[in-house]
Design a protein around this motif. Structure first.
Motif, PDB file in Angstrom:
ATOM      1  N   PRO A 165     -15.462-126.964  -3.845  1.00  0.00           N
ATOM      2  CA  PRO A 165     -16.713-127.013  -4.599  1.00  0.00           C
ATOM      3  C   PRO A 165     -17.893-127.297  -3.666  1.00  0.00           C
ATOM      4  O   PRO A 165     -17.727-127.896  -2.597  1.00  0.00           O
ATOM      5  N   GLU A 166     -19.059-126.889  -4.074  1.00  0.00           N
ATOM      6  CA  GLU A 166     -20.255-127.104  -3.262  1.00  0.00           C
ATOM      7  C   GLU A 166     -20.435-128.593  -2.979  1.00  0.00           C
ATOM      8  O   GLU A 166     -20.277-129.439  -3.859  1.00  0.00           O
ATOM      9  N   GLY A 167     -20.693-128.897  -1.715  1.00  0.00           N
ATOM     10  CA  GLY A 167     -20.891-130.287  -1.311  1.00  0.00           C
ATOM     11  C   GLY A 167     -19.598-130.984  -0.911  1.00  0.00           C
ATOM     12  O   GLY A 167     -19.621-132.140  -0.523  1.00  0.00           O
ATOM     13  N   TRP A 168     -18.469-130.303  -1.021  1.00  0.00           N
ATOM     14  CA  TRP A 168     -17.171-130.873  -0.667  1.00  0.00           C
ATOM     15  C   TRP A 168     -16.643-130.170   0.575  1.00  0.00           C
ATOM     16  O   TRP A 168     -16.926-129.008   0.811  1.00  0.00           O
TER      17      TRP A 168
END
Length: 169
Positions: A137-140
């Motif tokens: 996921p975005e930011g991970w």
């Protein structure tokens, strides 16, 4: 009884915590031996010389030791990476196969276990794979498991399955 488990890596990591499967399982002896002579070119013991001790400790951590309890003998006969007994220089493997034999408590009359039939015995085969989680996921940041992670997951899951089957006896 043939046991073949596929360990999906996320689930295996959860199972490797200090998880005691069966509080009421007692053993008087835990013997773990590795004999890879049937696997051509097997070199796992070069990379994992403490496999026997690690698996013995993982089983012992989940049971109570009692002098008059059954004994268990685990024989690991295959440590492979996708079916190949020749592990790469990293020592990475994802399959662990063995046979578990359960013996009655010693009475003092036996010369050795070679003369005694087990109460039960069964194969236990594990195959570990990384779950296809797709894109993080975005930011991970997705971190793939290391060779040590696979080792720990396979050894601990093997131990959990041994104890789980002892509980069902």
């Amino acid at each position: 009884m043939t046991m073949f488990k596929t360990v999906v890596f996320g689930a295996a990591l959860a199972a490797t915590s200090t998880f005691a499967y069966a509080d009421d399982v007692q053993l008087s002896e835990i013997d773990v031996q590795t004999d890879l002579s049937a696997v051509e070119g097997a070199n796992a013991m070069e990379y994992w010389p403490t496999l026997n001790d690690d698996l013995r400790a993982a089983i012992a951590a989940q049971v109570d030791l009692a002098e008059d309890a059954n004994r268990v003998m685990v024989e690991i006969h295959s440590v492979t990476l996708d079916g190949s007994g020749v592990l790469p220089e990293s020592g990475e493997f994802n399959q662990l196969q063995g046979t578990i034999a359960v013996f009655e408590p010693k009475t003092g009359q036996e010369a050795d276990d070679g003369d005694i039939a087990p109460v039960t015995s069964y194969p236990l085969n594990l195959d570990a794979s990384v779950a296809d989680g797709g894109v993080a996921p975005e930011g991970w940041i997705r971190i793939p498991p290391s060779t040590d992670d696979f080792y720990t997951a396979l050894v601990n899951t093997f131990a959990i399955e041994v104890v789980k089957n002892l509980e069902e006896m």
